[in-house]
Write a protein that holds these residues in place. Structure first.
Motif, PDB file in Angstrom:
ATOM      1  N   PHE A   7       4.972 -22.433 -35.719  1.00 12.27           N
ATOM      2  CA  PHE A   7       4.478 -21.066 -35.845  1.00 12.27           C
ATOM      3  C   PHE A   7       3.991 -20.804 -37.273  1.00 12.27           C
ATOM      4  CE2 PHE A   7       7.034 -19.952 -31.984  1.00 12.27           C
ATOM      5  CZ  PHE A   7       5.971 -19.474 -31.232  1.00 12.27           C
ATOM      6  N   GLN A   8       4.740 -21.303 -38.260  1.00 16.86           N
ATOM      7  CA  GLN A   8       4.318 -21.138 -39.650  1.00 16.86           C
ATOM      8  C   GLN A   8       2.992 -21.830 -39.908  1.00 16.86           C
ATOM      9  OE1 GLN A   8       7.738 -22.702 -41.687  1.00 16.86           O
ATOM     10  NE2 GLN A   8       8.546 -20.659 -42.121  1.00 16.86           N
ATOM     11  N   MET A   9       2.857 -23.071 -39.437  1.00 18.09           N
ATOM     12  CA  MET A   9       1.614 -23.831 -39.650  1.00 18.09           C
ATOM     13  C   MET A   9       0.441 -23.129 -38.959  1.00 18.09           C
ATOM     14  SD  MET A   9       2.444 -27.315 -40.913  1.00 18.09           S
ATOM     15  CE  MET A   9       1.140 -28.180 -40.198  1.00 18.09           C
ATOM     16  N   PHE A  10       0.671 -22.636 -37.740  1.00 12.45           N
ATOM     17  CA  PHE A  10      -0.367 -21.918 -37.016  1.00 12.45           C
ATOM     18  C   PHE A  10      -0.777 -20.664 -37.782  1.00 12.45           C
ATOM     19  CE2 PHE A  10      -1.863 -18.921 -33.801  1.00 12.45           C
ATOM     20  CZ  PHE A  10      -2.838 -19.673 -33.179  1.00 12.45           C
ATOM     21  N   GLY A  11       0.193 -19.921 -38.291  1.00 11.49           N
ATOM     22  CA  GLY A  11      -0.092 -18.708 -39.055  1.00 11.49           C
ATOM     23  C   GLY A  11      -0.863 -18.996 -40.326  1.00 11.49           C
ATOM     24  N   VAL A  12      -0.473 -20.022 -41.044  1.00 10.75           N
ATOM     25  CA  VAL A  12      -1.178 -20.387 -42.283  1.00 10.75           C
ATOM     26  C   VAL A  12      -2.607 -20.821 -41.968  1.00 10.75           C
ATOM     27  CG1 VAL A  12      -1.250 -22.074 -44.168  1.00 10.75           C
ATOM     28  CG2 VAL A  12       0.903 -20.938 -43.594  1.00 10.75           C
TER      29      VAL A  12
END
Length: 159
Positions: free
Chosen positions: A77-82
């Motif tokens: 989720f963090q990678m997708f958000g970034v």
């Protein structure tokens, strides 16, 4: 020295910049969703909301989406958000540059589109949707238009 942009060309660049701003807003929204889904309470409410969509449950969309989301971890989720924020910034820069009639923005859009079109074609071939087809068609049309525009600028400059 760059010659003044004809009114029709300026209008087309404004339309393309608005398209880029819409893509920017969509990417920011996706980033906010991704970052908010890191919170367990939000993820639970989102799952319940998805399950309440009766039209989607009849077609299996919700079950597939929920299953996919539950399979993702916090790091994903963090990678997708970034990644969504990076794309939002790229689209914002492109939109601003095109809005101002900057040639560097035309080049930036062409390069970005040339890099991403093969990915979009692959995605379309593996998971077809009319929306993906429309976006791909719009991106290719914009790229072709900007290449033509830059060629006309180069021909005028050479004379």
């Amino acid at each position: 020295v760059r010659s003044p942009t004809p009114p029709r060309t300026a209008r087309v660049l404004v339309v393309i910049s608005v398209y880029k701003f819409v893509k920017m807003a969509a990417c920011f929204a996706l980033a906010m969703v991704a970052f908010n889904l890191l919170r367990p309470d939000v993820a639970d409410r989102f799952e319940h909301w998805l399950e309440s969509l009766t039209w989607a449950t009849r077609h299996g969309v919700v079950m597939h989406t929920v299953g996919w989301l539950l399979g993702l971890g916090p790091k994903q989720f963090q990678m997708f958000g970034v990644a969504a924020i990076v794309y939002a910034l790229l689209y914002g820069i492109q939109g601003f540059g095109l809005w101002c009639g900057k040639r560097w923005a035309e080049y930036l859009v062409i390069v970005e589109t040339c890099v991403l079109v093969p990915v979009e074609v692959w995605e379309l071939a593996h998971r077809y949707s009319a929306f993906k087809l429309v976006v791909l068609t719009a991106n290719v049309a914009i790229m072709i238009y900007l290449i033509g525009l830059l060629r006309r600028h180069d021909q005028v400059s050479a004379e």
